[in-house]
Write a protein that holds these residues in place. Structure first.
Motif, PDB file in Angstrom:
ATOM      1  N   LYS A 108       0.826  -1.214   0.000  1.00 54.45           N
ATOM      2  CA  LYS A 108       0.000   0.000   0.000  1.00 54.45           C
ATOM      3  C   LYS A 108       0.857   1.260   0.000  1.00 54.45           C
ATOM      4  N   TYR A 122      -5.675  11.112  -3.096  1.00 49.45           N
ATOM      5  CA  TYR A 122      -6.130  10.020  -2.232  1.00 49.45           C
ATOM      6  C   TYR A 122      -7.286  10.492  -1.364  1.00 49.45           C
ATOM      7  N   ASN A 124     -10.218   8.430   1.309  1.00 50.89           N
ATOM      8  CA  ASN A 124     -11.033   7.366   1.897  1.00 50.89           C
ATOM      9  C   ASN A 124     -10.820   5.999   1.235  1.00 50.89           C
ATOM     10  N   GLY A 125      -9.556   5.630   1.055  1.00 49.37           N
ATOM     11  CA  GLY A 125      -9.259   4.293   0.539  1.00 49.37           C
ATOM     12  C   GLY A 125      -9.178   4.176  -0.962  1.00 49.37           C
ATOM     13  N   SER A 126      -9.303   5.285  -1.691  1.00 56.10           N
ATOM     14  CA  SER A 126      -9.228   5.240  -3.154  1.00 56.10           C
ATOM     15  C   SER A 126      -8.345   6.372  -3.675  1.00 56.10           C
ATOM     16  N   ASP A 240      -9.436   1.727  -6.436  1.00 57.71           N
ATOM     17  CA  ASP A 240      -9.390   1.312  -5.026  1.00 57.71           C
ATOM     18  C   ASP A 240      -7.971   0.982  -4.630  1.00 57.71           C
TER      19      ASP A 240
END
Length: 241
Positions: A108, A122, A124-126, A240
């Motif tokens: 990641k 970037y 919230n996770g995307s 994602d």
């Protein structure tokens, strides 16, 4: 006077006996001596046997005690080994889990650095990519696919707010090209949360407006607009993490 002493300690005086008497006396003396010797040897044998039997009994008793002591000890050792094995298996599984977690975190971080260097945002996770040129809706979708992403799929208010604040007219991945009035995202999921601007969608002036764009009404939370898919607009890709 002369005599003869055997192993039993008996003494026979034969000096004054005649020859026949001397012969009888010697035979009798010999037989008695043999019986006495046999009696003595048999007693020793009995004592030896009795002593050996007692020793065997003692050894058997000692063996029984040792076995009674050894069996619980062996059982305890087996249980201890099983517990140690269980603990080692648990530690190994935890180590494997932590190793995978570390590898995932490393991946990641590498992805984050890679996309950040290319200008992706970037949230919230995307990751989100905003184009610097304009294309049709289909060409915009193809560009996102080439980047390993999709035209943005907006699933909640927080994501809509993040995209609206970019203040750019952009294609998103929503269309009803397949069936008029049935809006679907590019991943084939149906539309649930929507943020249409007032009066939209409307196929303005009876035009075939089958693709959705983030409109320029940036001050409004709801700013979606249906537009002709052949129009040229900027676009927004989403990937994602």
């Amino acid at each position: 006077m002369k005599g003869h002493r055997d192993e039993s300690g008996m003494v026979l005086d034969i000096r004054n006996l005649s020859s026949p008497a001397r012969s009888v006396g010697l035979n009798r003396f010999t037989n008695e001596s043999v019986e006495a010797a046999a009696s003595v040897s048999g007693g020793k044998l009995h004592k030896w046997i009795a002593g050996s039997f007692c020793l065997l009994c003692i050894l058997q008793a000692a063996l029984n005690v040792s076995l009674r002591l050894a069996l619980p000890l062996q059982d305890s050792m087996n249980k201890e080994r099983e517990e140690q094995k269980r603990q080692l298996d648990y530690i190994a599984s935890q180590l494997n889990f932590l190793t995978k977690e570390r590898e995932e975190l490393k991946r990641k971080l590498e992805d984050f650095a890679h996309y950040a260097q290319q200008g992706w945002l970037y949230f919230n996770g995307s990751f989100y990519y905003i184009s610097s040129i304009t294309k049709t809706w289909q060409d915009s979708r193809d560009d996102c696919l080439q980047r390993g992403a999709v035209l943005a799929i907006i699933s909640n208010t927080e994501e809509q707010e993040f995209i609206r604040l970019q203040q750019k007219v952009m294609w998103i991945g929503l269309t009803d090209r397949e069936t008029e009035g049935v809006w679907k995202w590019v991943d084939e999921t149906p539309l649930t949360a929507s943020f249409w601007y007032s009066g939209e969608p409307n196929n303005f002036k009876h035009r075939n407006e089958d693709c959705v764009v983030i409109n320029h009404y940036y001050d409004y939370e709801n700013n979606w607009n249906d537009a002709a898919c052949e129009n040229l607009n900027f676009w927004l890709c989403e990937k994602d993490m």
